[in-house]
Design a protein around this motif. Structure first.
Motif, PDB file in Angstrom:
ATOM      1  N   SER A 215      -9.466   2.110 -10.205  1.00 45.86           N
ATOM      2  CA  SER A 215      -8.078   2.398 -10.579  1.00 45.86           C
ATOM      3  C   SER A 215      -8.043   3.000 -11.975  1.00 45.86           C
ATOM      4  O   SER A 215      -9.056   3.052 -12.671  1.00 45.86           O
ATOM      5  CB  SER A 215      -7.245   1.115 -10.535  1.00 45.86           C
ATOM      6  OG  SER A 215      -7.183   0.606  -9.214  1.00 45.86           O
TER       7      SER A 215
ATOM      8  N   VAL B  71      -6.450  -5.326  -6.760  1.00 39.79           N
ATOM      9  CA  VAL B  71      -5.875  -3.991  -6.967  1.00 39.79           C
ATOM     10  C   VAL B  71      -6.965  -2.941  -6.748  1.00 39.79           C
ATOM     11  O   VAL B  71      -8.036  -3.029  -7.349  1.00 39.79           O
ATOM     12  CB  VAL B  71      -5.305  -3.864  -8.397  1.00 39.79           C
ATOM     13  CG1 VAL B  71      -4.701  -2.497  -8.631  1.00 39.79           C
ATOM     14  CG2 VAL B  71      -4.288  -4.970  -8.667  1.00 39.79           C
ATOM     15  N   TYR B  72      -6.667  -1.952  -5.885  1.00 34.52           N
ATOM     16  CA  TYR B  72      -7.624  -0.893  -5.569  1.00 34.52           C
ATOM     17  C   TYR B  72      -6.934   0.460  -5.620  1.00 34.52           C
ATOM     18  O   TYR B  72      -5.797   0.597  -5.160  1.00 34.52           O
ATOM     19  CB  TYR B  72      -8.194  -1.067  -4.150  1.00 34.52           C
ATOM     20  CG  TYR B  72      -8.811  -2.410  -3.908  1.00 34.52           C
ATOM     21  CD1 TYR B  72     -10.125  -2.666  -4.280  1.00 34.52           C
ATOM     22  CD2 TYR B  72      -8.082  -3.431  -3.315  1.00 34.52           C
ATOM     23  CE1 TYR B  72     -10.699  -3.906  -4.058  1.00 34.52           C
ATOM     24  CE2 TYR B  72      -8.644  -4.671  -3.092  1.00 34.52           C
ATOM     25  CZ  TYR B  72      -9.951  -4.909  -3.458  1.00 34.52           C
ATOM     26  OH  TYR B  72     -10.500  -6.139  -3.243  1.00 34.52           O
ATOM     27  N   GLU B  73      -7.630   1.465  -6.163  1.00 34.05           N
ATOM     28  CA  GLU B  73      -7.161   2.848  -6.135  1.00 34.05           C
ATOM     29  C   GLU B  73      -5.696   2.983  -6.554  1.00 34.05           C
ATOM     30  O   GLU B  73      -4.880   3.592  -5.865  1.00 34.05           O
ATOM     31  CB  GLU B  73      -7.383   3.447  -4.749  1.00 34.05           C
ATOM     32  CG  GLU B  73      -8.845   3.478  -4.352  1.00 34.05           C
ATOM     33  CD  GLU B  73      -9.079   3.992  -2.952  1.00 34.05           C
ATOM     34  OE1 GLU B  73      -8.120   4.239  -2.213  1.00 34.05           O
ATOM     35  OE2 GLU B  73     -10.263   4.142  -2.592  1.00 34.05           O
ATOM     36  N   THR B  74      -5.371   2.413  -7.697  1.00 38.60           N
ATOM     37  CA  THR B  74      -3.985   2.333  -8.161  1.00 38.60           C
ATOM     38  C   THR B  74      -3.859   2.903  -9.567  1.00 38.60           C
ATOM     39  O   THR B  74      -4.763   2.771 -10.389  1.00 38.60           O
ATOM     40  CB  THR B  74      -3.512   0.867  -8.084  1.00 38.60           C
ATOM     41  OG1 THR B  74      -3.396   0.516  -6.698  1.00 38.60           O
ATOM     42  CG2 THR B  74      -2.189   0.647  -8.769  1.00 38.60           C
TER      43      THR B  74
ATOM     44  N   ASN C  24      -3.738   1.841  -3.402  1.00 39.45           N
ATOM     45  CA  ASN C  24      -3.206   3.197  -3.515  1.00 39.45           C
ATOM     46  C   ASN C  24      -1.720   3.195  -3.899  1.00 39.45           C
ATOM     47  O   ASN C  24      -0.892   3.845  -3.262  1.00 39.45           O
ATOM     48  CB  ASN C  24      -3.426   3.978  -2.213  1.00 39.45           C
ATOM     49  CG  ASN C  24      -3.228   5.459  -2.415  1.00 39.45           C
ATOM     50  OD1 ASN C  24      -3.551   6.006  -3.463  1.00 39.45           O
ATOM     51  ND2 ASN C  24      -2.673   6.122  -1.414  1.00 39.45           N
ATOM     52  N   CYS C  25      -1.401   2.457  -4.947  1.00 37.48           N
ATOM     53  CA  CYS C  25      -0.020   2.368  -5.419  1.00 37.48           C
ATOM     54  C   CYS C  25       0.109   3.001  -6.797  1.00 37.48           C
ATOM     55  O   CYS C  25      -0.877   3.303  -7.461  1.00 37.48           O
ATOM     56  CB  CYS C  25       0.433   0.914  -5.465  1.00 37.48           C
ATOM     57  SG  CYS C  25       0.704   0.202  -3.829  1.00 37.48           S
ATOM     58  N   GLU C  26       1.350   3.174  -7.200  1.00 42.58           N
ATOM     59  CA  GLU C  26       1.651   3.750  -8.504  1.00 42.58           C
ATOM     60  C   GLU C  26       2.665   2.860  -9.209  1.00 42.58           C
ATOM     61  O   GLU C  26       3.729   2.562  -8.661  1.00 42.58           O
ATOM     62  CB  GLU C  26       2.240   5.146  -8.309  1.00 42.58           C
ATOM     63  CG  GLU C  26       2.683   5.821  -9.571  1.00 42.58           C
ATOM     64  CD  GLU C  26       3.433   7.102  -9.264  1.00 42.58           C
ATOM     65  OE1 GLU C  26       4.560   7.241  -9.782  1.00 42.58           O
ATOM     66  OE2 GLU C  26       2.904   7.925  -8.498  1.00 42.58           O
TER      67      GLU C  26
ATOM     68  N   ARG D 110       5.348   2.924  -4.570  1.00 41.97           N
ATOM     69  CA  ARG D 110       5.603   3.208  -5.977  1.00 41.97           C
ATOM     70  C   ARG D 110       6.588   2.199  -6.542  1.00 41.97           C
ATOM     71  O   ARG D 110       7.680   2.007  -5.992  1.00 41.97           O
ATOM     72  CB  ARG D 110       6.160   4.618  -6.124  1.00 41.97           C
ATOM     73  CG  ARG D 110       5.150   5.684  -5.692  1.00 41.97           C
ATOM     74  CD  ARG D 110       5.768   7.040  -5.564  1.00 41.97           C
ATOM     75  NE  ARG D 110       6.697   7.002  -4.429  1.00 41.97           N
ATOM     76  CZ  ARG D 110       7.695   7.846  -4.245  1.00 41.97           C
ATOM     77  NH1 ARG D 110       7.937   8.797  -5.107  1.00 41.97           N
ATOM     78  NH2 ARG D 110       8.469   7.752  -3.186  1.00 41.97           N
TER      79      ARG D 110
ATOM     80  N   VAL E 183      -3.083  -4.859  -3.491  1.00 40.96           N
ATOM     81  CA  VAL E 183      -2.337  -3.648  -3.846  1.00 40.96           C
ATOM     82  C   VAL E 183      -3.307  -2.470  -3.723  1.00 40.96           C
ATOM     83  O   VAL E 183      -4.322  -2.437  -4.419  1.00 40.96           O
ATOM     84  CB  VAL E 183      -1.777  -3.761  -5.279  1.00 40.96           C
ATOM     85  CG1 VAL E 183      -1.106  -2.478  -5.707  1.00 40.96           C
ATOM     86  CG2 VAL E 183      -0.824  -4.954  -5.390  1.00 40.96           C
TER      87      VAL E 183
ATOM     88  N   MET F 120       0.814  -1.213   0.000  1.00 44.24           N
ATOM     89  CA  MET F 120       0.000   0.000   0.000  1.00 44.24           C
ATOM     90  C   MET F 120       0.843   1.256   0.000  1.00 44.24           C
ATOM     91  O   MET F 120       1.956   1.266   0.527  1.00 44.24           O
ATOM     92  CB  MET F 120      -0.977  -0.001   1.173  1.00 44.24           C
ATOM     93  CG  MET F 120      -0.343  -0.128   2.527  1.00 44.24           C
ATOM     94  SD  MET F 120      -1.526  -0.428   3.862  1.00 44.24           S
ATOM     95  CE  MET F 120      -2.588   0.968   3.720  1.00 44.24           C
ATOM     96  N   ASN F 121       0.294   2.298  -0.650  1.00 46.77           N
ATOM     97  CA  ASN F 121       0.937   3.612  -0.698  1.00 46.77           C
ATOM     98  C   ASN F 121       2.390   3.519  -1.168  1.00 46.77           C
ATOM     99  O   ASN F 121       3.259   4.197  -0.626  1.00 46.77           O
ATOM    100  CB  ASN F 121       0.870   4.296   0.675  1.00 46.77           C
ATOM    101  CG  ASN F 121      -0.536   4.395   1.199  1.00 46.77           C
ATOM    102  OD1 ASN F 121      -1.482   4.494   0.439  1.00 46.77           O
ATOM    103  ND2 ASN F 121      -0.671   4.350   2.507  1.00 46.77           N
TER     104      ASN F 121
END
Length: 168
Positions: free
Chosen positions: A139, A114-117, A87-89, A67, A85, A64-65
């Motif tokens: 995402s 995968v969420y918010e990625t 809030n990742c980039e 990169r 996963v 999480m969080n």
């Protein structure tokens, strides 16, 4: 003369957290996880020759969080492992997320949620073999691809140009 291809951090059969770490240009995997329960939070994994995070052999991981940038593979999940996963980039990796079955001893491959990625750059976004699945929700994936039926994108996923009011 020869440089060894070594993992930056190898965590086998353990429980723990990797928090606020920077792994830059590791010769192989930045994080290699086996038969463990691991939280990876607020980390940078940059330029790994192989994987940013390798989630294998029955591991459960929460990433999480973080990169993953310019790695061969951002996160790979295999052999009965599960990764979430959040809030990742993923930027400019050859392959952002990869799930497959490597070892015959395991009944399944990898499962990734995968969420918010954000997944951007010229590389391929998602791959899952016939033993694996990748589920993506809320995402943004920059480039359009032909995703297999083992890649499940909910209606909240933007592919290509972001929708108005969503990520930019």
């Amino acid at each position: 003369t020869g440089v060894q291809a070594l993992d930056a951090l190898d965590l086998d059969v353990c429980t723990g957290e990797v928090v606020r770490c920077r792994f830059v240009r590791s010769g192989n995997d930045a994080l290699d996880l086996m038969a463990s329960q691991i939280v990876v939070r607020d980390c940078l994994l940059l330029g790994s020759v192989d994987k940013g995070v390798s989630v294998g052999e029955g591991t459960t991981a929460l990433v999480m969080n973080s990169r993953m940038r310019e790695c061969e593979i951002g996160v790979q999940v295999k052999d009965g492992s599960r990764a979430t996963v959040v809030n990742c980039e993923f930027t400019n990796n050859v392959q952002a997320l990869h799930a497959y079955k490597k070892n015959w001893r395991y009944d399944s491959g990898g499962f990734c949620f995968v969420y918010e990625t954000l997944i951007s750059g010229e590389g391929d976004a998602l791959y899952a073999d016939k033993h694996s699945r990748i589920y993506v929700h809320d995402s943004w994936i920059e480039r359009e691809e032909d995703f297999s039926k083992r890649i499940i994108l909910t209606d909240s996923v933007d592919v290509g140009e972001p929708s108005e009011g969503r990520r930019s």
